[in-house]
Design a protein around this motif. Structure first.
Motif, PDB file in Angstrom:
ATOM      1  N   PRO A  13       0.836  -1.208   0.000  1.00 14.10           N
ATOM      2  CA  PRO A  13       0.000   0.000   0.000  1.00 14.10           C
ATOM      3  C   PRO A  13       0.869   1.256   0.000  1.00 14.10           C
ATOM      4  O   PRO A  13       1.999   1.255   0.507  1.00 14.10           O
ATOM      5  CB  PRO A  13      -0.790  -0.115   1.316  1.00 14.10           C
ATOM      6  CG  PRO A  13      -0.749  -1.558   1.671  1.00 14.10           C
ATOM      7  CD  PRO A  13       0.568  -2.066   1.161  1.00 14.10           C
ATOM      8  N   ASP A  14       0.338   2.326  -0.564  1.00 16.99           N
ATOM      9  CA  ASP A  14       1.066   3.589  -0.606  1.00 16.99           C
ATOM     10  C   ASP A  14       1.390   4.061   0.809  1.00 16.99           C
ATOM     11  O   ASP A  14       0.571   3.930   1.722  1.00 16.99           O
ATOM     12  CB  ASP A  14       0.221   4.632  -1.334  1.00 16.99           C
ATOM     13  CG  ASP A  14       1.000   5.903  -1.632  1.00 16.99           C
ATOM     14  OD1 ASP A  14       2.235   5.831  -1.741  1.00 16.99           O
ATOM     15  OD2 ASP A  14       0.364   6.967  -1.769  1.00 16.99           O
ATOM     16  N   LEU A  15       2.585   4.587   0.982  1.00 13.29           N
ATOM     17  CA  LEU A  15       3.043   5.097   2.271  1.00 13.29           C
ATOM     18  C   LEU A  15       3.092   6.623   2.250  1.00 13.29           C
ATOM     19  O   LEU A  15       3.560   7.216   1.269  1.00 13.29           O
ATOM     20  CB  LEU A  15       4.463   4.596   2.561  1.00 13.29           C
ATOM     21  CG  LEU A  15       4.678   3.231   3.186  1.00 13.29           C
ATOM     22  CD1 LEU A  15       6.176   2.928   3.190  1.00 13.29           C
ATOM     23  CD2 LEU A  15       4.141   3.178   4.590  1.00 13.29           C
ATOM     24  N   VAL A  16       2.638   7.242   3.321  1.00 16.20           N
ATOM     25  CA  VAL A  16       2.708   8.696   3.427  1.00 16.20           C
ATOM     26  C   VAL A  16       3.090   9.079   4.853  1.00 16.20           C
ATOM     27  O   VAL A  16       2.884   8.321   5.800  1.00 16.20           O
ATOM     28  CB  VAL A  16       1.357   9.367   3.068  1.00 16.20           C
ATOM     29  CG1 VAL A  16       0.970   9.093   1.618  1.00 16.20           C
ATOM     30  CG2 VAL A  16       0.248   8.928   4.014  1.00 16.20           C
ATOM     31  N   PHE A  17       3.650  10.274   4.991  1.00 19.01           N
ATOM     32  CA  PHE A  17       3.771  10.874   6.305  1.00 19.01           C
ATOM     33  C   PHE A  17       2.413  11.481   6.653  1.00 19.01           C
ATOM     34  O   PHE A  17       1.711  11.998   5.782  1.00 19.01           O
ATOM     35  CB  PHE A  17       4.841  11.966   6.308  1.00 19.01           C
ATOM     36  CG  PHE A  17       6.229  11.454   6.061  1.00 19.01           C
ATOM     37  CD1 PHE A  17       6.752  10.419   6.807  1.00 19.01           C
ATOM     38  CD2 PHE A  17       7.019  12.015   5.066  1.00 19.01           C
ATOM     39  CE1 PHE A  17       8.024   9.943   6.580  1.00 19.01           C
ATOM     40  CE2 PHE A  17       8.294  11.550   4.830  1.00 19.01           C
ATOM     41  CZ  PHE A  17       8.805  10.518   5.588  1.00 19.01           C
ATOM     42  N   ALA A  18       2.044  11.405   7.919  1.00 13.31           N
ATOM     43  CA  ALA A  18       0.728  11.882   8.352  1.00 13.31           C
ATOM     44  C   ALA A  18       0.883  12.819   9.544  1.00 13.31           C
ATOM     45  O   ALA A  18       1.329  12.394  10.620  1.00 13.31           O
ATOM     46  CB  ALA A  18      -0.176  10.712   8.714  1.00 13.31           C
ATOM     47  N   GLU A  19       0.523  14.069   9.337  1.00 13.04           N
ATOM     48  CA  GLU A  19       0.576  15.066  10.403  1.00 13.04           C
ATOM     49  C   GLU A  19      -0.683  14.955  11.255  1.00 13.04           C
ATOM     50  O   GLU A  19      -1.808  14.985  10.733  1.00 13.04           O
ATOM     51  CB  GLU A  19       0.683  16.463   9.796  1.00 13.04           C
ATOM     52  CG  GLU A  19       1.009  17.549  10.788  1.00 13.04           C
ATOM     53  CD  GLU A  19       2.465  17.548  11.236  1.00 13.04           C
ATOM     54  OE1 GLU A  19       2.715  17.897  12.413  1.00 13.04           O
ATOM     55  OE2 GLU A  19       3.340  17.190  10.427  1.00 13.04           O
ATOM     56  N   LEU A  20      -0.496  14.795  12.562  1.00 10.49           N
ATOM     57  CA  LEU A  20      -1.616  14.577  13.485  1.00 10.49           C
ATOM     58  C   LEU A  20      -1.679  15.699  14.506  1.00 10.49           C
ATOM     59  O   LEU A  20      -0.699  15.972  15.208  1.00 10.49           O
ATOM     60  CB  LEU A  20      -1.450  13.228  14.195  1.00 10.49           C
ATOM     61  CG  LEU A  20      -2.528  12.839  15.211  1.00 10.49           C
ATOM     62  CD1 LEU A  20      -3.879  12.649  14.533  1.00 10.49           C
ATOM     63  CD2 LEU A  20      -2.122  11.572  15.961  1.00 10.49           C
ATOM     64  N   ASP A  21      -2.846  16.341  14.604  1.00 14.65           N
ATOM     65  CA  ASP A  21      -3.077  17.389  15.593  1.00 14.65           C
ATOM     66  C   ASP A  21      -3.660  16.743  16.853  1.00 14.65           C
ATOM     67  O   ASP A  21      -4.714  16.102  16.779  1.00 14.65           O
ATOM     68  CB  ASP A  21      -4.050  18.425  15.030  1.00 14.65           C
ATOM     69  CG  ASP A  21      -4.162  19.665  15.916  1.00 14.65           C
ATOM     70  OD1 ASP A  21      -3.854  19.570  17.128  1.00 14.65           O
ATOM     71  OD2 ASP A  21      -4.566  20.717  15.401  1.00 14.65           O
ATOM     72  N   PRO A  22      -2.999  16.905  18.001  1.00 14.01           N
ATOM     73  CA  PRO A  22      -3.509  16.278  19.240  1.00 14.01           C
ATOM     74  C   PRO A  22      -4.910  16.720  19.623  1.00 14.01           C
ATOM     75  O   PRO A  22      -5.572  16.047  20.420  1.00 14.01           O
ATOM     76  CB  PRO A  22      -2.486  16.714  20.301  1.00 14.01           C
ATOM     77  CG  PRO A  22      -1.258  17.086  19.543  1.00 14.01           C
ATOM     78  CD  PRO A  22      -1.731  17.622  18.231  1.00 14.01           C
ATOM     79  N   VAL A  23      -5.394  17.830  19.043  1.00 14.67           N
ATOM     80  CA  VAL A  23      -6.731  18.311  19.375  1.00 14.67           C
ATOM     81  C   VAL A  23      -7.804  17.302  18.981  1.00 14.67           C
ATOM     82  O   VAL A  23      -8.914  17.306  19.540  1.00 14.67           O
ATOM     83  CB  VAL A  23      -6.996  19.681  18.700  1.00 14.67           C
ATOM     84  CG1 VAL A  23      -7.258  19.509  17.195  1.00 14.67           C
ATOM     85  CG2 VAL A  23      -8.157  20.411  19.363  1.00 14.67           C
ATOM     86  N   LEU A  24      -7.486  16.386  18.039  1.00 12.23           N
ATOM     87  CA  LEU A  24      -8.455  15.362  17.640  1.00 12.23           C
ATOM     88  C   LEU A  24      -8.827  14.444  18.792  1.00 12.23           C
ATOM     89  O   LEU A  24      -9.858  13.766  18.748  1.00 12.23           O
ATOM     90  CB  LEU A  24      -7.892  14.530  16.477  1.00 12.23           C
ATOM     91  CG  LEU A  24      -7.785  15.229  15.112  1.00 12.23           C
ATOM     92  CD1 LEU A  24      -7.156  14.293  14.089  1.00 12.23           C
ATOM     93  CD2 LEU A  24      -9.151  15.686  14.634  1.00 12.23           C
ATOM     94  N   ALA A  25      -8.014  14.411  19.828  1.00 18.78           N
ATOM     95  CA  ALA A  25      -8.312  13.556  20.981  1.00 18.78           C
ATOM     96  C   ALA A  25      -9.579  13.986  21.700  1.00 18.78           C
ATOM     97  O   ALA A  25     -10.226  13.180  22.379  1.00 18.78           O
ATOM     98  CB  ALA A  25      -7.131  13.564  21.954  1.00 18.78           C
ATOM     99  N   ARG A  26      -9.961  15.237  21.539  1.00 23.23           N
ATOM    100  CA  ARG A  26     -11.130  15.756  22.265  1.00 23.23           C
ATOM    101  C   ARG A  26     -12.425  15.069  21.850  1.00 23.23           C
ATOM    102  O   ARG A  26     -13.387  15.023  22.625  1.00 23.23           O
ATOM    103  CB  ARG A  26     -11.263  17.264  22.025  1.00 23.23           C
ATOM    104  CG  ARG A  26     -10.117  18.094  22.573  1.00 23.23           C
ATOM    105  CD  ARG A  26     -10.327  19.551  22.237  1.00 23.23           C
ATOM    106  NE  ARG A  26      -9.222  20.398  22.687  1.00 23.23           N
ATOM    107  CZ  ARG A  26      -9.114  21.699  22.421  1.00 23.23           C
ATOM    108  NH1 ARG A  26     -10.073  22.293  21.710  1.00 23.23           N
ATOM    109  NH2 ARG A  26      -8.077  22.373  22.859  1.00 23.23           N
TER     110      ARG A  26
END
Length: 257
Positions: free
Chosen positions: A65-78
């Motif tokens: 499968p295609d590989l990418v870097f993924a930027e994650l914002d911790p605010v999604l935890a809310r």
């Protein structure tokens, strides 16, 4: 292939069968991905292994499968009610790794589907090269999607780098655990796979793969040097592994016999 970065916009669902509890997420390109968290138990070293192994698989034209870097914002935890998921998201803010999600894919079962011997030989060679301990009958880390085999989950490969001081002296050793490889019974052309795949790798190719590793994944209490020094060490290990491949090819041949 240039490295690509997406931004995670929505946490969809956890995949609890994985030891690091990856998750299906949606990104700003409207794609669905399986996200591997930097804050999971195995830490950033698992992402380093996933990236190097995954990009190697692509260079070697293995189904991946295609590989990418993924930027994650911790605010999604809310928006998550599960405290374990909240903690995982919060601990993984920043750059993570993700694989293209294969909807409807099923786990490979050697009793139900017979792999192509040429492909099996190439995958066995590849896993011996990257010292992948996690392609066994108990946990094949292979998926069937549209009647095609796909390689997933390489976080357990390059296991030498846990507690590593950068020494590449052991890179030329055999890989005895190849005896447990789920595809070994079908790998009837290891010499052909060796000739084909080794011809696609050289120092420049390995350097390009390693140079894409983010600095953030090469820092921490177990880092033996600056990120640049660690990249140099990975390249040296991989080059020595390639030059000394006769040892792991012979070991795989013996294991199959």
């Amino acid at each position: 292939m240039a490295a690509r970065t997406v931004h995670v916009t929505r946490y969809v669902t956890p995949l609890r069968e994985g030891g690091s509890m990856p998750a299906v997420v949606e990104a700003d390109d409207d794609g669905l991905y399986v996200l591997k968290f930097r804050g999971a138990g195995q830490g950033a070293k698992a992402l380093v292994a996933e990236w190097i192994a995954g990009r190697l698989a692509q260079v070697l034209r293995l189904p991946m499968p295609d590989l990418v870097f993924a930027e994650l914002d911790p605010v999604l935890a809310r928006t998550e009610g599960d405290s374990e998921i909240q903690h995982l998201i919060q601990a993984s803010g920043g750059l993570n790794l993700a694989l293209d999600y294969l909807p409807g894919a099923i786990n490979f079962d050697p009793l139900a589907w017979q792999p192509d011997p040429a492909l099996a030989s190439r995958i066995v060679w590849f896993d011996a090269f990257i010292s992948n301990v996690d392609r066994t009958a108990r946990n094949p880390n292979l998926m069937l999607w549209h009647r095609r085999l796909y390689l997933i989950d390489h976080g357990a490969s390059l296991y030498f780098h846990h507690g590593w001081d950068g020494d590449a002296a052991a890179a030329t050793g055999a890989f005895p655990l190849v005896r447990d490889h789920v595809l070994l019974p079908w790998a009837d052309d290891l010499d052909g796979a060796d000739a084909e795949l080794s011809a696609r790798l050289d120092r420049a190719t390995l350097r390009a793969i390693v140079d894409d590793l983010p600095d953030a994944w090469l820092q921490g209490p177990d880092a033996f040097g600056a990120p640049a020094a660690q990249r140099d060490a990975y390249v040296e290990w991989l080059c020595r592994r390639l030059d000394g491949r006769a040892a792991f090819v012979a070991e795989a041949r013996r294991a199959r016999a």
